[in-house]
Write an enzyme that holds these catalytic residues in place. Structure first.
Site, PDB file in Angstrom:
ATOM      1  N   LYS A 175      -0.545   4.882   4.583  1.00  0.00           N
ATOM      2  CA  LYS A 175      -1.426   3.938   5.303  1.00  0.00           C
ATOM      3  C   LYS A 175      -0.913   3.734   6.734  1.00  0.00           C
ATOM      4  CE  LYS A 175      -3.791  -0.494   4.897  1.00  0.00           C
ATOM      5  NZ  LYS A 175      -5.075   0.110   5.306  1.00  0.00           N
ATOM      6  N   HIS A 208       0.845  -1.200   0.000  1.00  0.00           N
ATOM      7  CA  HIS A 208       0.000   0.000   0.000  1.00  0.00           C
ATOM      8  C   HIS A 208       0.879   1.248   0.000  1.00  0.00           C
ATOM      9  CE1 HIS A 208      -3.307  -2.696   1.213  1.00  0.00           C
ATOM     10  NE2 HIS A 208      -4.109  -1.743   0.724  1.00  0.00           N
TER      11      HIS A 208
HETATM   12  P1  NAD Z   1      -7.472   9.648   4.586  1.00  0.00           P
HETATM   13  O1  NAD Z   1      -6.575   9.962   5.730  1.00  0.00           O
HETATM   14  O2  NAD Z   1      -7.107  10.177   3.235  1.00  0.00           O
HETATM   15  O3  NAD Z   1      -8.978  10.132   4.899  1.00  0.00           O
HETATM   16  C1  NAD Z   1      -9.545  10.130   6.185  1.00  0.00           C
HETATM   17  C2  NAD Z   1     -10.321  11.434   6.325  1.00  0.00           C
HETATM   18  O4  NAD Z   1     -11.058  11.411   7.555  1.00  0.00           O
HETATM   19  C3  NAD Z   1      -9.394  12.672   6.352  1.00  0.00           C
HETATM   20  O5  NAD Z   1      -9.821  13.607   5.390  1.00  0.00           O
HETATM   21  C4  NAD Z   1      -9.584  13.183   7.771  1.00  0.00           C
HETATM   22  O6  NAD Z   1      -9.446  14.582   7.893  1.00  0.00           O
HETATM   23  C5  NAD Z   1     -11.027  12.738   8.051  1.00  0.00           C
HETATM   24  N1  NAD Z   1     -11.379  12.823   9.461  1.00  0.00           N
HETATM   25  C6  NAD Z   1     -10.578  12.678  10.554  1.00  0.00           C
HETATM   26  N2  NAD Z   1     -11.285  12.888  11.677  1.00  0.00           N
HETATM   27  C7  NAD Z   1     -12.543  13.178  11.315  1.00  0.00           C
HETATM   28  C8  NAD Z   1     -13.734  13.511  12.026  1.00  0.00           C
HETATM   29  N3  NAD Z   1     -13.761  13.577  13.370  1.00  0.00           N
HETATM   30  N4  NAD Z   1     -14.865  13.745  11.317  1.00  0.00           N
HETATM   31  C9  NAD Z   1     -14.861  13.688   9.955  1.00  0.00           C
HETATM   32  N5  NAD Z   1     -13.748  13.391   9.227  1.00  0.00           N
HETATM   33  C10 NAD Z   1     -12.615  13.142   9.900  1.00  0.00           C
HETATM   34  O7  NAD Z   1      -7.570   8.047   4.536  1.00  0.00           O
HETATM   35  P2  NAD Z   1      -8.101   7.098   3.357  1.00  0.00           P
HETATM   36  O8  NAD Z   1      -6.955   6.616   2.542  1.00  0.00           O
HETATM   37  O9  NAD Z   1      -9.269   7.741   2.669  1.00  0.00           O
HETATM   38  O10 NAD Z   1      -8.562   5.826   4.205  1.00  0.00           O
HETATM   39  C11 NAD Z   1      -9.497   5.951   5.263  1.00  0.00           C
HETATM   40  C12 NAD Z   1      -9.791   4.567   5.836  1.00  0.00           C
HETATM   41  O11 NAD Z   1     -10.419   3.749   4.841  1.00  0.00           O
HETATM   42  C13 NAD Z   1      -8.558   3.773   6.297  1.00  0.00           C
HETATM   43  O12 NAD Z   1      -8.884   3.038   7.456  1.00  0.00           O
HETATM   44  C14 NAD Z   1      -8.290   2.832   5.138  1.00  0.00           C
HETATM   45  O13 NAD Z   1      -7.594   1.663   5.523  1.00  0.00           O
HETATM   46  C15 NAD Z   1      -9.710   2.509   4.733  1.00  0.00           C
HETATM   47  N6  NAD Z   1      -9.892   2.032   3.367  1.00  0.00           N
HETATM   48  C16 NAD Z   1     -10.789   1.009   3.213  1.00  0.00           C
HETATM   49  C17 NAD Z   1     -11.096   0.549   1.963  1.00  0.00           C
HETATM   50  C18 NAD Z   1     -12.166  -0.504   1.828  1.00  0.00           C
HETATM   51  O14 NAD Z   1     -12.501  -0.906   0.712  1.00  0.00           O
HETATM   52  N7  NAD Z   1     -12.766  -0.952   2.949  1.00  0.00           N
HETATM   53  C19 NAD Z   1     -10.469   1.085   0.827  1.00  0.00           C
HETATM   54  C20 NAD Z   1      -9.550   2.117   1.005  1.00  0.00           C
HETATM   55  C21 NAD Z   1      -9.271   2.600   2.284  1.00  0.00           C
END
Ligand code: NAD
Length: 267
Positions: free
Chosen positions: A159, A155
């Site tokens: 991450k 990744h």
């Molecule tokens: P990222 O850090 O780019 O996005 C997370 C967002 O959440 C950020 O913009 C952050 O500011 C926001 N955030 C933090 N605190 C918050 C709050 N209190 N209220 C609202 N928003 C808040 O991360 P990402 O790459 O988008 O990944 C996020 C999660 O999704 C991770 O756990 C990742 O492993 C997971 N993910 C899962 C899949 C899936 O298919 N299940 C796919 C990709 C990523």
């Protein structure tokens, strides 16, 4: 039209979810949140996602935002997602949780919320990965204990959890087919005088770097042959499209904790 709230709408997945909602036939984005101190508050969700403005501004309160929505989609951090579920329980809103890295106690809190509202949770919302999970189960059942199982995942450098939730889900699928408990047989690191490989173990290797969206390979290794099942994601859109499909499926379901396999089986 299902009314959708995206929590963490300024994140990598949040922005892609905005695009996926805009492209979906029967989902409309009615609200999006970021953390209360974010500089994105007040900005148009569409503009932040790099598409046309849609007239919805980013807010900092999930409690307020959830009241406008039928389904909340949350790809953020474990503690943020638990707060989202609390807000959803208060208003009867359904939820799609894509966040990874929950510990056992946090998973128990999700189970408790699922007694009150319908939740789809998956470590990976891509249709291709979910097909892989089924293939892995079949392969492990057929190949049996004679094949050593190793799981490699890669990744991007940002991450924060390892191994990935998808790698763990793949390990669980294989362990289930082999009658093993992943908690007992997983090996997450090897260094120094490790001794010979124990055939009952399932090994994990983690690679982090650059902008890799997500790659997983499961190897079944025996004497003289090796079977590999791989999935490579080149865009986050496959996760987002799967999550929007799950949102359409879960709205107005009975309370319960559903998986992406449920979504694909029944819609
Ligand atoms: P990222 O850090 O780019 O996005 C997370 C967002 O959440 C950020 O913009 C952050 O500011 C926001 N955030 C933090 N605190 C918050 C709050 N209190 N209220 C609202 N928003 C808040 O991360 P990402 O790459 O988008 O990944 C996020 C999660 O999704 C991770 O756990 C990742 O492993 C997971 N993910 C899962 C899949 C899936 O298919 N299940 C796919 C990709 C990523």
């Amino acid at each position: 039209m299902i009314k959708v709230l995206v929590v963490g709408v300024g994140g990598k997945m949040g922005r892609t979810l905005t695009q996926a909602c805009a492209e979906a036939d029967n989902a409309t984005l009615v609200a999006g949140t970021e953390y209360p101190e974010s500089s994105l508050l007040g900005q148009d969700i569409g503009v932040v996602a790099g598409i046309a403005a849609n007239g919805v501004s980013i807010t900092g309160s999930v409690g307020d935002a959830v009241s406008a929505a039928e389904v909340a989609i949350d790809f953020t951090r474990p503690l943020v997602s638990l707060a989202t579920l609390e807000a959803c329980v208060n208003t009867g809103c359904a939820a799609v949780i894509g966040t990874t890295g929950f510990d056992a106690e946090q998973k128990a809190q999700i189970d408790a919320a699922a007694k009150r509202i319908p939740i789809v949770m998956a470590a990976n919302f891509s249709v291709g990965v979910n097909v892989c999970l089924k293939l892995l189960h079949d392969a492990a059942a057929a190949l049996g204990d004679d094949y050593d199982v190793e799981i490699i995942e890669a990744h991007h450098r940002h991450k924060v959890d390892a191994p990935s939730g998808t790698a763990l889900a793949m390990g669980e699928s294989v362990a289930d087919a082999l009658g093993r408990d992943l908690a007992d047989c997983a090996v997450y690191a090897r260094e120094g005088d490790t001794g010979a490989r124990d055939g009952q173990t399932i090994g994990f290797q983690t690679i982090r770097g650059g902008d890799i969206v997500g790659e997983h390979t499961v190897m079944f290794i025996s004497t003289g042959e090796r079977v590999e099942i791989s999935h490579k994601a080149s865009s986050r859109m496959n996760f987002a499209a799967g999550a929007v499909r799950a949102a359409q499926w879960v709205a107005r379901r009975e309370p319960g904790l559903y998986s992406m396999q449920d979504v694909l089986a029944r819609d």
